[in-house]
Design a protein around this motif. Structure first.
Motif, PDB file in Angstrom:
ATOM      1  N   LEU A   1       4.609 -28.546   3.938  1.00  0.00           N
ATOM      2  CA  LEU A   1       6.046 -28.605   3.773  1.00  0.00           C
ATOM      3  C   LEU A   1       6.685 -28.674   5.153  1.00  0.00           C
ATOM      4  CD1 LEU A   1       7.992 -28.571   1.389  1.00  0.00           C
ATOM      5  CD2 LEU A   1       8.128 -26.116   1.635  1.00  0.00           C
ATOM      6  N   CYS A   2       7.516 -29.678   5.364  1.00  0.00           N
ATOM      7  CA  CYS A   2       8.128 -29.908   6.666  1.00  0.00           C
ATOM      8  C   CYS A   2       9.612 -30.212   6.464  1.00  0.00           C
ATOM      9  CB  CYS A   2       7.427 -31.070   7.358  1.00  0.00           C
ATOM     10  SG  CYS A   2       8.091 -31.463   8.973  1.00  0.00           S
ATOM     11  N   PHE A   3      10.481 -29.447   7.095  1.00  0.00           N
ATOM     12  CA  PHE A   3      11.922 -29.631   6.985  1.00  0.00           C
ATOM     13  C   PHE A   3      12.429 -30.376   8.212  1.00  0.00           C
ATOM     14  CE2 PHE A   3      10.849 -25.955   4.490  1.00  0.00           C
ATOM     15  CZ  PHE A   3      11.562 -26.162   3.323  1.00  0.00           C
ATOM     16  N   ILE A   4      13.250 -31.403   7.996  1.00  0.00           N
ATOM     17  CA  ILE A   4      13.789 -32.206   9.097  1.00  0.00           C
ATOM     18  C   ILE A   4      15.309 -32.177   9.002  1.00  0.00           C
ATOM     19  CG2 ILE A   4      13.879 -34.492  10.137  1.00  0.00           C
ATOM     20  CD1 ILE A   4      11.187 -35.044   8.779  1.00  0.00           C
ATOM     21  N   ASP A   5      15.965 -31.879  10.134  1.00  0.00           N
ATOM     22  CA  ASP A   5      17.421 -31.879  10.153  1.00  0.00           C
ATOM     23  C   ASP A   5      17.913 -32.187  11.558  1.00  0.00           C
ATOM     24  OD1 ASP A   5      19.904 -31.795   9.015  1.00  0.00           O
ATOM     25  OD2 ASP A   5      19.991 -29.621   8.826  1.00  0.00           O
TER      26      ASP A   5
ATOM     27  N   LEU B   1       5.331 -38.227  11.724  1.00  0.00           N
ATOM     28  CA  LEU B   1       4.208 -38.690  10.899  1.00  0.00           C
ATOM     29  C   LEU B   1       2.825 -38.481  11.516  1.00  0.00           C
ATOM     30  CD1 LEU B   1       5.695 -41.847   9.172  1.00  0.00           C
ATOM     31  CD2 LEU B   1       5.432 -39.532   8.276  1.00  0.00           C
ATOM     32  N   PRO B   2       2.656 -38.517  12.845  1.00  0.00           N
ATOM     33  CA  PRO B   2       1.330 -38.197  13.384  1.00  0.00           C
ATOM     34  C   PRO B   2       0.860 -36.771  13.072  1.00  0.00           C
ATOM     35  CG  PRO B   2       2.594 -39.390  15.015  1.00  0.00           C
ATOM     36  CD  PRO B   2       3.529 -39.067  13.888  1.00  0.00           C
ATOM     37  N   HIS B   3       1.800 -35.867  12.739  1.00  0.00           N
ATOM     38  CA  HIS B   3       1.447 -34.481  12.403  1.00  0.00           C
ATOM     39  C   HIS B   3       1.256 -34.282  10.903  1.00  0.00           C
ATOM     40  CE1 HIS B   3       2.275 -33.027  16.449  1.00  0.00           C
ATOM     41  NE2 HIS B   3       3.346 -33.813  16.451  1.00  0.00           N
ATOM     42  N   CYS B   4       1.451 -35.332  10.117  1.00  0.00           N
ATOM     43  CA  CYS B   4       1.375 -35.221   8.652  1.00  0.00           C
ATOM     44  C   CYS B   4       0.037 -35.736   8.132  1.00  0.00           C
ATOM     45  CB  CYS B   4       2.513 -36.017   8.010  1.00  0.00           C
ATOM     46  SG  CYS B   4       4.138 -35.404   8.439  1.00  0.00           S
ATOM     47  N   GLU B   5      -0.349 -35.208   6.975  1.00  0.00           N
ATOM     48  CA  GLU B   5      -1.559 -35.652   6.290  1.00  0.00           C
ATOM     49  C   GLU B   5      -1.177 -36.148   4.906  1.00  0.00           C
ATOM     50  OE1 GLU B   5      -4.209 -32.330   6.195  1.00  0.00           O
ATOM     51  OE2 GLU B   5      -4.288 -32.150   8.375  1.00  0.00           O
ATOM     52  N   ALA B   6      -2.098 -36.814   4.236  1.00  0.00           N
ATOM     53  CA  ALA B   6      -1.861 -37.275   2.867  1.00  0.00           C
ATOM     54  C   ALA B   6      -1.744 -36.073   1.937  1.00  0.00           C
ATOM     55  CB  ALA B   6      -2.987 -38.192   2.415  1.00  0.00           C
ATOM     56  N   TYR B   7      -0.970 -36.239   0.865  1.00  0.00           N
ATOM     57  CA  TYR B   7      -0.788 -35.164  -0.108  1.00  0.00           C
ATOM     58  C   TYR B   7      -2.105 -34.807  -0.759  1.00  0.00           C
ATOM     59  CZ  TYR B   7       1.186 -32.508  -3.953  1.00  0.00           C
ATOM     60  OH  TYR B   7       1.493 -31.504  -4.826  1.00  0.00           O
TER      61      TYR B   7
ATOM     62  N   GLY C   1      -2.310 -32.450   1.641  1.00  0.00           N
ATOM     63  CA  GLY C   1      -2.667 -31.920   2.958  1.00  0.00           C
ATOM     64  C   GLY C   1      -1.515 -31.243   3.671  1.00  0.00           C
ATOM     65  N   LYS C   2      -1.795 -30.840   4.899  1.00  0.00           N
ATOM     66  CA  LYS C   2      -0.830 -30.132   5.719  1.00  0.00           C
ATOM     67  C   LYS C   2       0.347 -31.058   6.062  1.00  0.00           C
ATOM     68  CE  LYS C   2      -0.680 -27.228   9.799  1.00  0.00           C
ATOM     69  NZ  LYS C   2      -1.426 -26.688  10.921  1.00  0.00           N
ATOM     70  N   ASN C   3       1.570 -30.539   5.956  1.00  0.00           N
ATOM     71  CA  ASN C   3       2.804 -31.272   6.258  1.00  0.00           C
ATOM     72  C   ASN C   3       2.912 -32.578   5.468  1.00  0.00           C
ATOM     73  OD1 ASN C   3       3.305 -29.261   8.164  1.00  0.00           O
ATOM     74  ND2 ASN C   3       2.369 -30.441   9.805  1.00  0.00           N
ATOM     75  N   SER C   4       2.465 -32.572   4.234  1.00  0.00           N
ATOM     76  CA  SER C   4       2.471 -33.800   3.432  1.00  0.00           C
ATOM     77  C   SER C   4       3.793 -34.027   2.700  1.00  0.00           C
ATOM     78  CB  SER C   4       1.330 -33.778   2.421  1.00  0.00           C
ATOM     79  OG  SER C   4       1.477 -32.681   1.549  1.00  0.00           O
TER      80      SER C   4
END
Length: 98
Positions: free
Chosen positions: A1-5, A74-80, A82-85
């Motif tokens: 879970l990643c929040f962007i604002d 996106l480089p810090h995200c993984e596929a669902y 996964g971490k930060n998906s």
């Protein structure tokens, strides 16, 4: 879970937006208005802390926001699942191209 604002700040002169006046009179205010330069910051926050951040002079537009997502988040995200998906954003207009 990643929040962007995103948030922005300029050097606007701090005036009150509301005032009081006698009945049937309009509240008035006089002063010099100063806007100054604007700085916008955008960040991605997870339970582990801030994983990406970007500061730009002026307002952040859709192209800059998409660039931030593609190259910083996106480089810090993984596929669902996964971490930060999962990315959570508000309904700001610049997010509509994401």
């Amino acid at each position: 879970l990643c929040f962007i604002d995103e948030t922005s700040k300029d050097n606007r002169t701090p005036f009150r937006r509301h005032g009081r006046a006698k009945k049937s009179r309009r509240a008035s205010m006089r002063g010099v208005f100063v806007r100054g330069r604007r700085v916008t910051a955008v960040a991605a926050l997870t339970v582990d802390g801030i994983i990406a951040g970007h500061i730009v002079e002026g307002s952040l537009r859709r192209k800059g926001y998409l660039n931030f997502l593609e190259h910083s988040v996106l480089p810090h995200c993984e596929a669902y699942p996964g971490k930060n998906s999962v990315l959570v954003m508000d309904n700001a207009r610049i997010h509509h191209g994401a």
